[in-house]
Design an enzyme around this catalytic site. Structure first.
Site, short mmCIF file in Angstrom:
data_model
loop_
_atom_site.label_atom_id
_atom_site.label_comp_id
_atom_site.label_asym_id
_atom_site.label_seq_id
_atom_site.Cartn_x
_atom_site.Cartn_y
_atom_site.Cartn_z
CG ASP A 85 -2.14 0.87 1.10
OD1 ASP A 85 -1.98 2.08 0.88
OD2 ASP A 85 -3.26 0.34 1.22
CG ASN A 86 0.03 4.75 -2.51
OD1 ASN A 86 -0.98 4.55 -1.84
ND2 ASN A 86 0.02 5.47 -3.62
CB ALA A 116 -3.56 -0.90 -4.54
CB ALA A 117 -7.97 1.11 -7.23
CD GLN A 118 -8.60 7.94 -8.89
OE1 GLN A 118 -9.07 8.48 -7.88
NE2 GLN A 118 -9.35 7.66 -9.94
CB ILE A 119 -11.41 4.35 -5.15
CG1 ILE A 119 -11.33 5.36 -4.00
CG2 ILE A 119 -10.54 3.16 -4.89
CD1 ILE A 119 -12.14 4.95 -2.78
CE1 TYR A 123 -12.55 3.11 -9.42
CE2 TYR A 123 -14.83 2.75 -10.07
CZ TYR A 123 -13.76 2.49 -9.23
OH TYR A 123 -13.93 1.59 -8.20
N1 LIG Z 1 -15.87 0.70 -1.87
C1 LIG Z 1 -16.66 0.33 -2.87
O1 LIG Z 1 -17.87 0.48 -2.80
C2 LIG Z 1 -16.07 -0.28 -4.12
C3 LIG Z 1 -16.94 -0.65 -5.16
C4 LIG Z 1 -16.41 -1.23 -6.31
C5 LIG Z 1 -15.05 -1.44 -6.41
N2 LIG Z 1 -14.23 -1.07 -5.38
C6 LIG Z 1 -12.78 -1.32 -5.53
O2 LIG Z 1 -12.32 -1.99 -4.37
C7 LIG Z 1 -10.97 -1.58 -4.12
C8 LIG Z 1 -10.82 -1.10 -2.69
O3 LIG Z 1 -11.69 0.00 -2.47
P1 LIG Z 1 -11.85 0.68 -1.04
O4 LIG Z 1 -13.22 1.23 -0.99
O5 LIG Z 1 -11.38 -0.24 0.01
O6 LIG Z 1 -10.87 1.92 -1.22
P2 LIG Z 1 -9.73 2.52 -0.27
O7 LIG Z 1 -9.33 3.84 -0.82
O8 LIG Z 1 -10.14 2.44 1.15
O9 LIG Z 1 -8.52 1.49 -0.51
C9 LIG Z 1 -7.60 1.62 -1.56
C10 LIG Z 1 -6.22 1.44 -0.99
O10 LIG Z 1 -5.28 1.47 -2.07
C11 LIG Z 1 -4.18 2.27 -1.68
N3 LIG Z 1 -3.59 2.82 -2.91
C12 LIG Z 1 -4.13 3.75 -3.73
N4 LIG Z 1 -3.31 3.98 -4.76
C13 LIG Z 1 -2.24 3.19 -4.61
C14 LIG Z 1 -1.04 2.97 -5.34
N5 LIG Z 1 -0.79 3.67 -6.47
N6 LIG Z 1 -0.15 2.07 -4.89
C15 LIG Z 1 -0.38 1.38 -3.73
N7 LIG Z 1 -1.48 1.54 -2.99
C16 LIG Z 1 -2.41 2.43 -3.42
C17 LIG Z 1 -4.74 3.34 -0.75
O11 LIG Z 1 -3.77 3.89 0.12
C18 LIG Z 1 -5.80 2.53 -0.01
O12 LIG Z 1 -5.27 1.93 1.17
C19 LIG Z 1 -10.61 -0.55 -5.17
O13 LIG Z 1 -9.95 -1.21 -6.23
C20 LIG Z 1 -11.97 -0.05 -5.65
O14 LIG Z 1 -11.92 0.42 -6.98
C21 LIG Z 1 -14.70 -0.50 -4.24
#
Ligand SMILES: NC(=O)c1ccc[n+]([C@@H]2O[C@H](COP(=O)([O-])OP(=O)(O)OC[C@H]3O[C@@H](n4cnc5c(N)ncnc54)[C@H](O)[C@@H]3O)[C@@H](O)[C@H]2O)c1
Length: 322
Positions: free
Chosen positions: A39-40, A84-87, A151
């Site tokens: 995680d970054n 990990a993602a840009q969400i 996205y």
């Molecule tokens: N929360 C939702 O409702 C939902 C719905 C559909 C899909 N998702 C997907 O599920 C995943 C997790 O979502 P979440 O809600 O837990 O989000 P979140 O932001 O809580 O978690 C994402 C994590 O990824 C890390 N991160 C971001 N960019 C990074 C990079 N370049 N390198 C390393 N780490 C990085 C962040 O620090 C964070 O800890 C994502 O891929 C998101 O697209 C979430």
């Protein structure tokens, strides 16, 4: 075989300091697996994770191919849960190149690194941002994706890469198209952040603001159920693409009603103009996950919302469990 393999599998969780990822880490540790978090910490926090010595945390950006390759080669995971993602959907519209660099480029780095160690990737795709406005509700996996923002397009592109690797390299990579995931530890900025935001306002005796008429629907799925889906997909012998949702539409007005019930009072929301381009209806048909993975959402939405409200009322503790 190493001692750790006798005890359980070794998993690498990207985004493991995030909302969903940290719950997956807890579930893996609880059943005796060993875990490396990548995680970054851009939005993730190590305070969501168990204390030192319980989990190996590598502060790495997934766009750094050399660092990703080194950590995967050193830890040799059996499974990579890739979260990990840009969400931020709006950020993806403002800066599609950055979104693609992280969400597509970062995933390609992981796929490349996973190949020599034979790790299976389970990828967090999206259901809510993939099917278009014209899609039947609920949408099943056969509905052609028609994302409305970079996205969703990046998630769709990654699904093509997973399929390509599965065909070329006989891997078993898997994409889970998640509905709007909600639960304790969630960041209000996420796809289902509205539940945490409204819970906070209602707890402070303020009126929540609904954009539009409040009849817009989403498929809200509880984080504990989503964790179970990731574990089921990792154990499944084949790769594939599955919708992970509750299979039911819940409106924003319903959310207000359920949070009011959790708070023990009637809530009158404020209304503001609808956000341009917002989808009116969305829900996922998850029958295939039930058939193939033996998974279904089991947490009633009222119960999940009551747990989020209790978490907000208790000051949003970082280590709160589903
Ligand atoms: N929360 C939702 O409702 C939902 C719905 C559909 C899909 N998702 C997907 O599920 C995943 C997790 O979502 P979440 O809600 O837990 O989000 P979140 O932001 O809580 O978690 C994402 C994590 O990824 C890390 N991160 C971001 N960019 C990074 C990079 N370049 N390198 C390393 N780490 C990085 C962040 O620090 C964070 O800890 C994502 O891929 C998101 O697209 C979430």
């Amino acid at each position: 075989m190493s001692a750790r393999r006798l005890l359980g599998m070794h998993a690498l969780v990207t985004g493991g300091a995030g909302f969903i990822g940290s719950h997956i880490v807890d579930a893996l540790l609880a059943r005796g697996d060993t875990v490396t978090v990548v995680d970054n910490l851009s939005s993730g926090r190590t305070s969501r994770l168990p204390g030192p010595g319980k989990v190996d945390v590598e502060v790495i950006d997934i766009t750094d191919a050399a660092a990703v390759s080194a950590v995967v080669a050193r830890t040799r995971p059996d499974v990579i849960f890739h979260l990990a993602a840009q969400i931020d959907v709006r950020a993806s519209v403002d800066d599609p190149a950055r979104d693609a660099a992280i969400n597509i480029g970062g995933t390609i780095n992981l796929l490349t690194a996973a190949l020599p160690v034979g790790a299976k990737l389970v990828f967090a795709s999206t259901g809510g941002a993939l099917y278009g406005t014209e899609a039947p509700v609920p949408s099943d996996e056969q509905v052609p994706p028609a994302p409305e923002a970079p996205y969703g397009t990046a998630k769709q592109c990654v699904e093509h890469y997973l399929d390509l690797f599965n065909r070329l390299h006989s891997t078993r990579h898997t994409a889970l198209r998640l509905g709007n995931v909600f639960g304790p530890r969630q960041d209000p900025a996420g796809e289902a952040g509205v539940i945490a935001i409204f819970s906070g306002r209602i707890h402070q005796s303020q009126q929540p603001t609904i954009f539009g008429d409040g009849f817009q629907t989403r498929d809200y799925v509880y984080v504990g159920d989503v964790v179970a889906a990731f574990l089921a997909a990792a154990a499944h012998t084949a790769g594939g693409v599955w919708n992970i949702g509750a299979g039911q539409e819940t409106s924003v007005l319903d959310l207000v009603k359920y949070i009011g019930q959790a708070a023990g009072r009637d809530v009158t929301p404020l209304f503001a103009p609808a956000r341009p381009g917002e989808m009116q209806r969305s829900a996922l048909n998850a029958d295939a996950a039930r058939r193939d993975l033996g998974w279904r959402a089991t947490t009633p939405i009222e119960e999940g919302i009551a747990r989020v409200y209790a978490w907000v009322r208790d000051g949003q503790p970082e280590r709160a469990h589903p």
